[in-house]
Design a protein around this motif. Structure first.
Motif, PDB file in Angstrom:
ATOM      1  N   GLN A   1       0.965  -1.237  -0.009  1.00 46.90           N
ATOM      2  CA  GLN A   1       0.203   0.065  -0.072  1.00 46.90           C
ATOM      3  C   GLN A   1       0.864   1.210  -0.024  1.00 46.90           C
ATOM      4  O   GLN A   1       0.678   2.317  -0.759  1.00 46.90           O
ATOM      5  CB  GLN A   1      -1.052   0.176   1.180  1.00 46.90           C
ATOM      6  CG  GLN A   1      -2.123   0.893   1.161  1.00 46.90           C
ATOM      7  CD  GLN A   1      -3.148   0.973   2.231  1.00 46.90           C
ATOM      8  OE1 GLN A   1      -2.812   0.299   3.399  1.00 46.90           O
ATOM      9  NE2 GLN A   1      -4.387   0.976   1.936  1.00 46.90           N
TER      10      GLN A   1
ATOM     11  N   LEU B   1       2.161   1.602  -3.491  1.00 48.00           N
ATOM     12  CA  LEU B   1       1.023   2.330  -4.484  1.00 48.00           C
ATOM     13  C   LEU B   1       1.022   3.791  -4.075  1.00 48.00           C
ATOM     14  O   LEU B   1       0.570   4.796  -4.995  1.00 48.00           O
ATOM     15  CB  LEU B   1      -0.413   1.658  -4.249  1.00 48.00           C
ATOM     16  CG  LEU B   1      -0.650   0.334  -4.822  1.00 48.00           C
ATOM     17  CD1 LEU B   1      -1.895  -0.201  -4.331  1.00 48.00           C
ATOM     18  CD2 LEU B   1      -0.561   0.693  -6.325  1.00 48.00           C
ATOM     19  N   LYS B   2       1.144   4.098  -2.901  1.00 52.04           N
ATOM     20  CA  LYS B   2       0.902   5.591  -2.420  1.00 52.04           C
ATOM     21  C   LYS B   2       1.961   6.340  -3.173  1.00 52.04           C
ATOM     22  O   LYS B   2       1.720   7.767  -3.489  1.00 52.04           O
ATOM     23  CB  LYS B   2       1.001   5.868  -0.754  1.00 52.04           C
ATOM     24  CG  LYS B   2       0.684   6.997  -0.445  1.00 52.04           C
ATOM     25  CD  LYS B   2       0.579   6.883   1.173  1.00 52.04           C
ATOM     26  CE  LYS B   2      -0.079   8.299   1.697  1.00 52.04           C
ATOM     27  NZ  LYS B   2      -0.532   8.151   3.256  1.00 52.04           N
TER      28      LYS B   2
ATOM     29  N   PHE C   1       0.175   7.101  -6.902  1.00 50.19           N
ATOM     30  CA  PHE C   1      -1.155   7.696  -7.023  1.00 50.19           C
ATOM     31  C   PHE C   1      -1.423   8.496  -5.802  1.00 50.19           C
ATOM     32  O   PHE C   1      -0.976   8.434  -4.739  1.00 50.19           O
ATOM     33  CB  PHE C   1      -2.138   6.505  -7.151  1.00 50.19           C
ATOM     34  CG  PHE C   1      -2.195   5.855  -8.138  1.00 50.19           C
ATOM     35  CD1 PHE C   1      -2.317   6.024  -9.575  1.00 50.19           C
ATOM     36  CD2 PHE C   1      -1.734   4.415  -8.003  1.00 50.19           C
ATOM     37  CE1 PHE C   1      -1.859   5.250 -10.644  1.00 50.19           C
ATOM     38  CE2 PHE C   1      -1.458   3.338  -9.109  1.00 50.19           C
ATOM     39  CZ  PHE C   1      -1.744   3.781 -10.404  1.00 50.19           C
TER      40      PHE C   1
ATOM     41  N   LEU D   1      -4.099   8.466  -1.649  1.00 51.55           N
ATOM     42  CA  LEU D   1      -4.546   6.811  -1.594  1.00 51.55           C
ATOM     43  C   LEU D   1      -5.114   6.729  -0.253  1.00 51.55           C
ATOM     44  O   LEU D   1      -4.518   6.814   0.813  1.00 51.55           O
ATOM     45  CB  LEU D   1      -3.369   6.185  -1.698  1.00 51.55           C
ATOM     46  CG  LEU D   1      -3.712   4.584  -2.128  1.00 51.55           C
ATOM     47  CD1 LEU D   1      -2.932   3.985  -3.403  1.00 51.55           C
ATOM     48  CD2 LEU D   1      -3.022   3.787  -0.688  1.00 51.55           C
ATOM     49  N   SER D   2      -6.252   6.016  -0.157  1.00 52.36           N
ATOM     50  CA  SER D   2      -6.987   5.588   1.062  1.00 52.36           C
ATOM     51  C   SER D   2      -7.082   4.077   1.135  1.00 52.36           C
ATOM     52  O   SER D   2      -6.329   3.300   0.100  1.00 52.36           O
ATOM     53  CB  SER D   2      -8.518   6.302   0.997  1.00 52.36           C
ATOM     54  OG  SER D   2      -9.310   5.673   0.144  1.00 52.36           O
TER      55      SER D   2
ATOM     56  N   THR E   1      -9.799   3.768  -2.376  1.00 47.55           N
ATOM     57  CA  THR E   1      -9.784   4.646  -3.620  1.00 47.55           C
ATOM     58  C   THR E   1      -8.410   5.271  -3.597  1.00 47.55           C
ATOM     59  O   THR E   1      -7.604   5.595  -2.579  1.00 47.55           O
ATOM     60  CB  THR E   1     -10.687   5.941  -3.373  1.00 47.55           C
ATOM     61  OG1 THR E   1     -10.396   6.439  -2.099  1.00 47.55           O
ATOM     62  CG2 THR E   1     -12.199   4.998  -3.329  1.00 47.55           C
ATOM     63  N   PHE E   2      -8.020   5.977  -4.905  1.00 46.36           N
ATOM     64  CA  PHE E   2      -6.993   6.824  -4.893  1.00 46.36           C
ATOM     65  C   PHE E   2      -7.542   7.651  -6.092  1.00 46.36           C
ATOM     66  O   PHE E   2      -8.232   7.698  -6.899  1.00 46.36           O
ATOM     67  CB  PHE E   2      -5.572   6.189  -5.439  1.00 46.36           C
ATOM     68  CG  PHE E   2      -5.841   5.183  -6.804  1.00 46.36           C
ATOM     69  CD1 PHE E   2      -5.536   6.099  -7.730  1.00 46.36           C
ATOM     70  CD2 PHE E   2      -6.129   4.075  -6.612  1.00 46.36           C
ATOM     71  CE1 PHE E   2      -5.504   5.133  -9.194  1.00 46.36           C
ATOM     72  CE2 PHE E   2      -6.168   3.334  -7.968  1.00 46.36           C
ATOM     73  CZ  PHE E   2      -5.793   3.824  -8.934  1.00 46.36           C
TER      74      PHE E   2
ATOM     75  N   TYR F   1     -10.207   0.708  -5.971  1.00 49.17           N
ATOM     76  CA  TYR F   1      -9.074  -0.443  -6.029  1.00 49.17           C
ATOM     77  C   TYR F   1      -9.084  -1.272  -4.686  1.00 49.17           C
ATOM     78  O   TYR F   1      -9.713  -1.023  -3.620  1.00 49.17           O
ATOM     79  CB  TYR F   1      -7.604   0.378  -5.938  1.00 49.17           C
ATOM     80  CG  TYR F   1      -7.013   0.583  -4.759  1.00 49.17           C
ATOM     81  CD1 TYR F   1      -6.219  -0.345  -4.198  1.00 49.17           C
ATOM     82  CD2 TYR F   1      -7.416   1.729  -4.137  1.00 49.17           C
ATOM     83  CE1 TYR F   1      -5.723   0.021  -2.860  1.00 49.17           C
ATOM     84  CE2 TYR F   1      -6.550   2.031  -2.776  1.00 49.17           C
ATOM     85  CZ  TYR F   1      -6.011   1.260  -2.401  1.00 49.17           C
ATOM     86  OH  TYR F   1      -5.399   1.693  -1.150  1.00 49.17           O
TER      87      TYR F   1
END
Length: 399
Positions: free
Chosen positions: A24, A27-28, A31, A34-35, A38-39, A52
């Motif tokens: 995670q 990914l942050k 994008f 990012l929660s 969602t992002f 996502y």
């Protein structure tokens, strides 16, 4: 629209755990905002929110599922941008990235497939127009090399010989159509009867004229150079265009990854190619085939003379070229004048008689070409030397 990825972590150490929080965090970096579910993606001056989820039931394997809903055109563009960002990110350095399910490619393949289909249909129509005009009912027998015909027969199982000849172009793949048009073949390779006859020939017993005839038969020439170039279709780059089209068509036909960039480029190539083909077909259809096409006749005769006299000195070749141009120009003007006047000045019987005179003139040209070959090619020592564009914009407007 949905995209599904499988990411396999590289350089896995034994017994080392990779938690979801680690992925995670990775990914942050790619994008924004990012929660947990969602992002955000900034694209084309707008900010889009995508859903996502991911899992890592296996320690070194992550399953990433990205979903976005809008109009199909916007969905495809946004998710295409997501894929580009993932492929450019540091995640690729740590993981092998596999696209497991790709609705973006499915969308773009569906949008472009009709253009590929149209290009093939137009190409076949152009071939039929010129080959049937030139050879009549025997176009297949006289133009399809045995090598290509054998491949067509192998793929068209259960079809009779007559059906194969009648449908040969429809049974050919794009690659086979390219070979049919551009690969050099001799008349021996297209005609089994000629091949059998040649195998019985005693070279030492041939007359000079017979030798020259066999030399002509053994010359390898492409169908395009012999029968299409003379029409001045404005398709000088057709071979290169077909190679490009085949490359992208195969991606669509075999459901491979097909990005927006692939779509935009192939659409541009296909639009230009199909437009040129349509213009060429219209140009040929508008010609009155009942009248002699002097331009094509003389250009074909000149090409034939030129290639059969390749061993002549440059001075002689230049003289012959000038003679051919002079003949072609004067005869072309005369034929044009006669053709335009026939229907207005003479009765039907007289028109027919004049057209018969034109046909006789064609025979004279052919005889002239043969005589030139005979007198300028005295020896045959090398006889056996065979060395939907608007729809996407509409979808965007609906968003």
């Amino acid at each position: 629209m949905v995209m599904k990825y499988i990411l396999i972590r590289k350089n896995v150490k034994e017994n080392e755990m990779y938690l979801s929080s680690v992925f995670q965090a990775e990914l942050k970096e790619v994008f924004g905002n990012l929660s947990k579910n969602t992002f955000e993606l900034d694209f084309a001056g707008k900010t889009y929110i995508l859903n996502y989820k991911f899992s890592n039931k296996q320690n070194n394997v992550y399953h990433l599922y990205i979903e976005f809903h809008a109009s199909p055109a916007i969905e495809a563009e946004v998710l295409n941008e997501v894929s580009k960002k993932l492929n450019r990110s540091s995640i690729r350095k740590k993981h092998n990235l596999i696209v497991a399910f790709d609705e973006v490619s499915e969308y773009y393949c569906g949008k472009i497939s009709t253009k590929f289909g149209k290009s093939e249909r137009l190409l076949r129509e152009l071939i039929f127009l010129i080959m049937v005009k030139t050879f009549g009912a025997e176009w297949g027998k006289k133009t399809i090399a045995k090598e290509i015909l054998d491949n067509v027969k192998a793929s068209a199982k259960g079809m009779s010989e007559a059906q194969i000849i009648e449908n040969a172009l429809y049974e050919m793949t794009i690659a086979q159509l390219e070979d049919y048009l551009f690969k050099p073949y001799s008349e021996l390779e297209k005609n089994l009867e000629l091949e059998e006859e040649f195998n019985k020939v005693d070279i030492n017993q041939l007359t000079e004229e017979e030798g020259l005839n066999w030399l002509k038969i053994m010359q390898k020439r492409s169908l395009w150079d012999d029968y299409f170039v003379g029409y001045d279709l404005g398709m000088e780059d057709i071979q290169q265009d077909l190679e490009t089209i085949r490359k992208y068509r195969n991606k669509v036909a075999h459901n491979k990854n097909f990005s927006k960039e692939d779509f935009d480029y192939s659409r541009k190539v296909l639009n230009e190619f199909n437009s040129t083909l349509s213009s060429a077909i219209n140009n040929i259809e508008e010609r009155d085939f009942a009248k002699t096409d002097w331009h094509v006749l003389y250009k074909s005769a000149t090409n034939m003379i030129s290639r059969m006299m390749g061993i002549l000195g440059e001075e002689i070749q230049e003289s012959l070229n000038e003679l051919s141009k002079s003949m072609a120009g004067s005869m072309s003007e005369m034929a044009k004048s006669v053709n335009n006047s026939l229907d207005q000045l003479f009765s039907v019987p007289t028109q027919n008689a004049l057209r018969q005179i034109q046909e006789k003139n064609e025979e004279i040209v052919k005889q002239l070409s043969q005589s030139s070959l005979k007198f300028t090619q005295p020896n045959i020592p090398k006889l056996l030397d065979n060395s939907d564009d608007g729809e996407i914009d509409k979808e965007r407007e609906e968003e």
